[in-house]
Design an enzyme around this catalytic site. Structure first.
Site, PDB file in Angstrom:
ATOM      1  N   ARG A   3     -11.811  -7.139  -7.408  1.00  0.00           N
ATOM      2  CA  ARG A   3     -11.447  -6.460  -6.146  1.00  0.00           C
ATOM      3  C   ARG A   3     -11.763  -4.970  -6.228  1.00  0.00           C
ATOM      4  NH1 ARG A   3      -5.470  -8.371  -4.856  1.00  0.00           N
ATOM      5  NH2 ARG A   3      -5.714  -7.085  -3.000  1.00  0.00           N
ATOM      6  N   ILE A  26      -3.653  -1.782  -0.994  1.00  0.00           N
ATOM      7  CA  ILE A  26      -3.843  -1.161  -2.318  1.00  0.00           C
ATOM      8  C   ILE A  26      -5.220  -0.506  -2.417  1.00  0.00           C
ATOM      9  CG2 ILE A  26      -2.156  -2.684  -3.420  1.00  0.00           C
ATOM     10  CD1 ILE A  26      -4.389  -4.372  -4.538  1.00  0.00           C
ATOM     11  N   ASP A  27      -5.948  -0.480  -1.284  1.00  0.00           N
ATOM     12  CA  ASP A  27      -7.218   0.246  -1.296  1.00  0.00           C
ATOM     13  C   ASP A  27      -6.961   1.735  -1.065  1.00  0.00           C
ATOM     14  OD1 ASP A  27      -7.509  -1.147   1.944  1.00  0.00           O
ATOM     15  OD2 ASP A  27      -7.330   1.011   1.589  1.00  0.00           O
ATOM     16  N   HIS A  42       2.902  -1.109  -2.148  1.00  0.00           N
ATOM     17  CA  HIS A  42       2.526  -2.226  -3.023  1.00  0.00           C
ATOM     18  C   HIS A  42       1.533  -1.803  -4.098  1.00  0.00           C
ATOM     19  CE1 HIS A  42       3.853  -5.212   0.323  1.00  0.00           C
ATOM     20  NE2 HIS A  42       4.867  -4.720  -0.359  1.00  0.00           N
ATOM     21  N   GLY A  45      -2.050  -3.711  11.994  1.00  0.00           N
ATOM     22  CA  GLY A  45      -2.803  -4.673  11.187  1.00  0.00           C
ATOM     23  C   GLY A  45      -2.004  -5.324  10.086  1.00  0.00           C
ATOM     24  N   ASN A 104      -2.191  -5.034  16.756  1.00  0.00           N
ATOM     25  CA  ASN A 104      -2.689  -6.189  15.995  1.00  0.00           C
ATOM     26  C   ASN A 104      -3.669  -6.949  16.885  1.00  0.00           C
ATOM     27  OD1 ASN A 104      -2.814  -8.738  14.507  1.00  0.00           O
ATOM     28  ND2 ASN A 104      -1.065  -7.918  13.374  1.00  0.00           N
ATOM     29  N   ALA A 122      -8.116  -2.584  15.353  1.00  0.00           N
ATOM     30  CA  ALA A 122      -7.517  -1.286  14.992  1.00  0.00           C
ATOM     31  C   ALA A 122      -8.490  -0.137  15.271  1.00  0.00           C
ATOM     32  CB  ALA A 122      -7.122  -1.317  13.523  1.00  0.00           C
TER      33      ALA A 122
HETATM   34  C1  BV8 Z   1      10.509  -8.445  -3.464  1.00  0.00           C
HETATM   35  C2  BV8 Z   1      -0.117  -6.310  -3.693  1.00  0.00           C
HETATM   36  C3  BV8 Z   1      12.646  -8.264  -4.439  1.00  0.00           C
HETATM   37  C4  BV8 Z   1      -0.738  -7.376  -4.544  1.00  0.00           C
HETATM   38  C5  BV8 Z   1       1.315  -7.612  -2.223  1.00  0.00           C
HETATM   39  C6  BV8 Z   1      10.359 -16.103  -3.625  1.00  0.00           C
HETATM   40  C7  BV8 Z   1      10.197 -15.488  -4.855  1.00  0.00           C
HETATM   41  C8  BV8 Z   1      10.010 -14.114  -4.993  1.00  0.00           C
HETATM   42  C9  BV8 Z   1       9.971 -13.329  -3.856  1.00  0.00           C
HETATM   43  C10 BV8 Z   1      10.120 -13.954  -2.637  1.00  0.00           C
HETATM   44  C11 BV8 Z   1      10.317 -15.326  -2.495  1.00  0.00           C
HETATM   45  N1  BV8 Z   1      10.413 -15.607  -1.174  1.00  0.00           N
HETATM   46  C12 BV8 Z   1      10.277 -14.468  -0.449  1.00  0.00           C
HETATM   47  C13 BV8 Z   1      10.106 -13.466  -1.322  1.00  0.00           C
HETATM   48  C14 BV8 Z   1       9.925 -12.086  -1.025  1.00  0.00           C
HETATM   49  C15 BV8 Z   1       8.412 -11.825  -1.100  1.00  0.00           C
HETATM   50  C16 BV8 Z   1       7.819 -12.274   0.219  1.00  0.00           C
HETATM   51  O1  BV8 Z   1       8.013 -11.627   1.228  1.00  0.00           O
HETATM   52  N2  BV8 Z   1       7.103 -13.400   0.185  1.00  0.00           N
HETATM   53  C17 BV8 Z   1       6.509 -13.902   1.413  1.00  0.00           C
HETATM   54  C18 BV8 Z   1       5.176 -14.557   1.084  1.00  0.00           C
HETATM   55  C19 BV8 Z   1       7.506 -14.885   2.051  1.00  0.00           C
HETATM   56  N3  BV8 Z   1       8.268 -10.407  -1.285  1.00  0.00           N
HETATM   57  C20 BV8 Z   1       8.183  -9.924  -2.530  1.00  0.00           C
HETATM   58  O2  BV8 Z   1       8.100 -10.598  -3.537  1.00  0.00           O
HETATM   59  C21 BV8 Z   1       8.241  -8.418  -2.615  1.00  0.00           C
HETATM   60  N4  BV8 Z   1       9.251  -8.045  -3.576  1.00  0.00           N
HETATM   61  O3  BV8 Z   1      10.939  -9.136  -2.556  1.00  0.00           O
HETATM   62  O4  BV8 Z   1      11.273  -7.990  -4.514  1.00  0.00           O
HETATM   63  C22 BV8 Z   1      13.376  -7.043  -4.010  1.00  0.00           C
HETATM   64  C23 BV8 Z   1      12.932  -6.338  -2.886  1.00  0.00           C
HETATM   65  C24 BV8 Z   1      13.646  -5.223  -2.472  1.00  0.00           C
HETATM   66  C25 BV8 Z   1      14.754  -4.795  -3.182  1.00  0.00           C
HETATM   67  C26 BV8 Z   1      15.176  -5.503  -4.316  1.00  0.00           C
HETATM   68  C27 BV8 Z   1      14.494  -6.632  -4.716  1.00  0.00           C
HETATM   69  C28 BV8 Z   1       6.926  -7.847  -3.096  1.00  0.00           C
HETATM   70  C29 BV8 Z   1       5.830  -8.194  -2.119  1.00  0.00           C
HETATM   71  C30 BV8 Z   1       4.564  -7.442  -2.505  1.00  0.00           C
HETATM   72  C31 BV8 Z   1       3.505  -8.396  -2.971  1.00  0.00           C
HETATM   73  N5  BV8 Z   1       2.231  -7.685  -3.139  1.00  0.00           N
HETATM   74  N6  BV8 Z   1       0.200  -6.897  -2.389  1.00  0.00           N
HETATM   75  C32 BV8 Z   1      -2.192  -7.562  -4.223  1.00  0.00           C
HETATM   76  O5  BV8 Z   1      -2.662  -7.081  -3.178  1.00  0.00           O
HETATM   77  O6  BV8 Z   1      -2.855  -8.228  -5.031  1.00  0.00           O
HETATM   78  S1  BV8 Z   1       1.531  -8.402  -0.766  1.00  0.00           S
HETATM   79  C33 BV8 Z   1       0.112  -8.389   0.122  1.00  0.00           C
HETATM   80  O7  BV8 Z   1       0.220  -9.396   1.082  1.00  0.00           O
HETATM   81  C34 BV8 Z   1      -0.101  -7.129   0.927  1.00  0.00           C
HETATM   82  O8  BV8 Z   1       0.286  -5.984   0.246  1.00  0.00           O
HETATM   83  C35 BV8 Z   1       0.686  -7.365   2.171  1.00  0.00           C
HETATM   84  O9  BV8 Z   1       2.004  -6.958   2.045  1.00  0.00           O
HETATM   85  C36 BV8 Z   1       0.638  -8.866   2.292  1.00  0.00           C
HETATM   86  C37 BV8 Z   1      -0.413  -9.294   3.311  1.00  0.00           C
HETATM   87  O10 BV8 Z   1       0.056  -8.892   4.499  1.00  0.00           O
HETATM   88  P1  BV8 Z   1      -0.849  -8.056   5.507  1.00  0.00           P
HETATM   89  O11 BV8 Z   1      -1.207  -6.747   4.932  1.00  0.00           O
HETATM   90  O12 BV8 Z   1      -0.110  -8.095   6.760  1.00  0.00           O
HETATM   91  O13 BV8 Z   1      -2.214  -8.853   5.628  1.00  0.00           O
HETATM   92  P2  BV8 Z   1      -2.460 -10.239   6.368  1.00  0.00           P
HETATM   93  O14 BV8 Z   1      -3.813 -10.680   5.982  1.00  0.00           O
HETATM   94  O15 BV8 Z   1      -1.299 -11.146   6.129  1.00  0.00           O
HETATM   95  O16 BV8 Z   1      -2.447  -9.880   7.937  1.00  0.00           O
HETATM   96  C38 BV8 Z   1      -3.450  -9.065   8.477  1.00  0.00           C
HETATM   97  C39 BV8 Z   1      -3.052  -8.811   9.915  1.00  0.00           C
HETATM   98  O17 BV8 Z   1      -4.027  -7.941  10.488  1.00  0.00           O
HETATM   99  C40 BV8 Z   1      -3.039 -10.066  10.754  1.00  0.00           C
HETATM  100  O18 BV8 Z   1      -1.901 -10.047  11.587  1.00  0.00           O
HETATM  101  C41 BV8 Z   1      -4.319  -9.961  11.582  1.00  0.00           C
HETATM  102  O19 BV8 Z   1      -4.146 -10.534  12.868  1.00  0.00           O
HETATM  103  C42 BV8 Z   1      -4.481  -8.489  11.702  1.00  0.00           C
HETATM  104  N7  BV8 Z   1      -5.864  -8.025  11.838  1.00  0.00           N
HETATM  105  C43 BV8 Z   1      -6.973  -8.528  11.244  1.00  0.00           C
HETATM  106  N8  BV8 Z   1      -8.046  -7.781  11.600  1.00  0.00           N
HETATM  107  C44 BV8 Z   1      -7.591  -6.793  12.403  1.00  0.00           C
HETATM  108  C45 BV8 Z   1      -6.206  -6.938  12.567  1.00  0.00           C
HETATM  109  N9  BV8 Z   1      -5.463  -6.114  13.330  1.00  0.00           N
HETATM  110  C46 BV8 Z   1      -6.111  -5.105  13.951  1.00  0.00           C
HETATM  111  N10 BV8 Z   1      -7.446  -4.891  13.835  1.00  0.00           N
HETATM  112  C47 BV8 Z   1      -8.212  -5.709  13.091  1.00  0.00           C
HETATM  113  N11 BV8 Z   1      -9.539  -5.495  13.006  1.00  0.00           N
END
Ligand code: BV8
Length: 234
Positions: free
Chosen positions: A55, A95-96, A111, A182, A207, A225
């Site tokens: 990446r 993370i970019d 993140h 986004g 979005n 965006a």
């Molecule tokens: C936490 C870095 C505790 C890594 C990322 C079971 C076990 C453990 C945890 C959990 C669990 N169940 C739930 C959880 C919590 C979990 C979570 O939320 N899971 C989800 C899947 C249910 N969260 C965590 O684990 C977090 N930590 O909970 O710790 C805690 C917290 C607080 C206090 C105490 C304790 C940590 C989460 C971080 C993970 N790391 N990234 C890497 O990149 O390799 S997450 C990664 O995915 C991103 O950083 C981002 O957050 C996520 C993706 O989301 P988006 O950025 O929104 O991207 P996506 O593709 O989904 O959507 C794109 C959007 O853009 C779409 O809507 C699309 O329509 C739109 N779009 C597309 N093109 C355009 C556009 N819009 C406009 N213009 C365009 N051109």
């Protein structure tokens, strides 16, 4: 005016970085659970290092450049910085480094950052280089014999606590305007930031599609965006 911005992978999509949804949870052919958790790193550090190095190399390709949405945010931040009374914080899940390359100063990578490596022993972070690996002497000073510990990507994995949560919560509770750009609103606690804003806050979601978080916003603007962010911030 206190402005809080949250960006997700969608803001970098038009710069050529696939979003998580587009990647259907796969990235470079790996399922996230295989590579974006502490357990994955403990199980197979070489696989995880290679996943992130792929990446990194992709991000460093010359054709990957900030787009108009990144630039509009940087220009807006500069306009707000002229006034003592205004506060601005750009929180990104990405993370970019496209926000920084577009000129944004006050960026909080909740993140982590792809182009940084982190020492498991000291938690110090270093600019990533292709030749950096766990055998690298102290990354800042290869002649320094106090070899740094094992290095990991400076990235927040699932199950790990995101960076800057206190600062984010403080900005959210004081925000007059909150704009989410986004992001699919699927990952917490990022997706819960909108709920930390006060009732008086104007909440805007930019979005391409509706998201599970859409009902929490006062205004949902649908479009790319690069075409919408500049208009909203004008
Ligand atoms: C936490 C870095 C505790 C890594 C990322 C079971 C076990 C453990 C945890 C959990 C669990 N169940 C739930 C959880 C919590 C979990 C979570 O939320 N899971 C989800 C899947 C249910 N969260 C965590 O684990 C977090 N930590 O909970 O710790 C805690 C917290 C607080 C206090 C105490 C304790 C940590 C989460 C971080 C993970 N790391 N990234 C890497 O990149 O390799 S997450 C990664 O995915 C991103 O950083 C981002 O957050 C996520 C993706 O989301 P988006 O950025 O929104 O991207 P996506 O593709 O989904 O959507 C794109 C959007 O853009 C779409 O809507 C699309 O329509 C739109 N779009 C597309 N093109 C355009 C556009 N819009 C406009 N213009 C365009 N051109």
């Amino acid at each position: 005016m206190n402005v809080l911005i949250l960006t997700g992978a969608g803001i970098s999509a038009e710069s050529g970085i696939p979003t998580f949804r587009d990647a259907n949870g796969l990235w470079e052919g790996y399922a996230f659970e295989e590579v974006a958790t502490p357990a994955a790193f403990a199980r197979n550090p070489a696989l995880v290092q290679e996943f992130y190095n792929q990446r990194r190399r992709a991000l460093l390709r010359p054709e990957i450049q900030p787009n108009a949405a990144h630039v509009a945010l940087a220009e807006f931040e500069k306009r707000l910085s002229d006034s003592e009374d205004d506060e601005f914080l750009l929180v990104t899940q990405n993370i970019d480094d496209l926000h920084e390359r577009a000129g944004s100063d006050n960026v909080l990578h909740m993140h982590g950052e792809l182009l940084k490596a982190q020492c498991l022993e000291t938690l110090e972070c270093y600019p990533w280089r292709e030749d950096l690996d766990e055998t690298t002497p102290h990354p800042d000073d290869p002649d320094d014999e106090t070899r740094c510990g094992m290095l990991r990507p400076h990235v927040v994995w699932f199950g790990e606590i995101p960076i800057g949560l206190d600062r984010i919560e403080k900005a959210a509770t004081r925000a007059n305007v909150f704009i989410a750009i986004g992001t699919s609103g699927l990952v917490y606690p990022a997706a819960g930031i909108v709920s930390m804003t006060p009732p008086s806050c104007r909440r805007i979601e930019i979005n391409m599609d509706d998201t599970p978080a859409s009902p929490s916003f006062d205004e949902t603007i649908r479009g790319r965006a690069s075409e919408t962010v500049g208009r909203v911030l004008a």
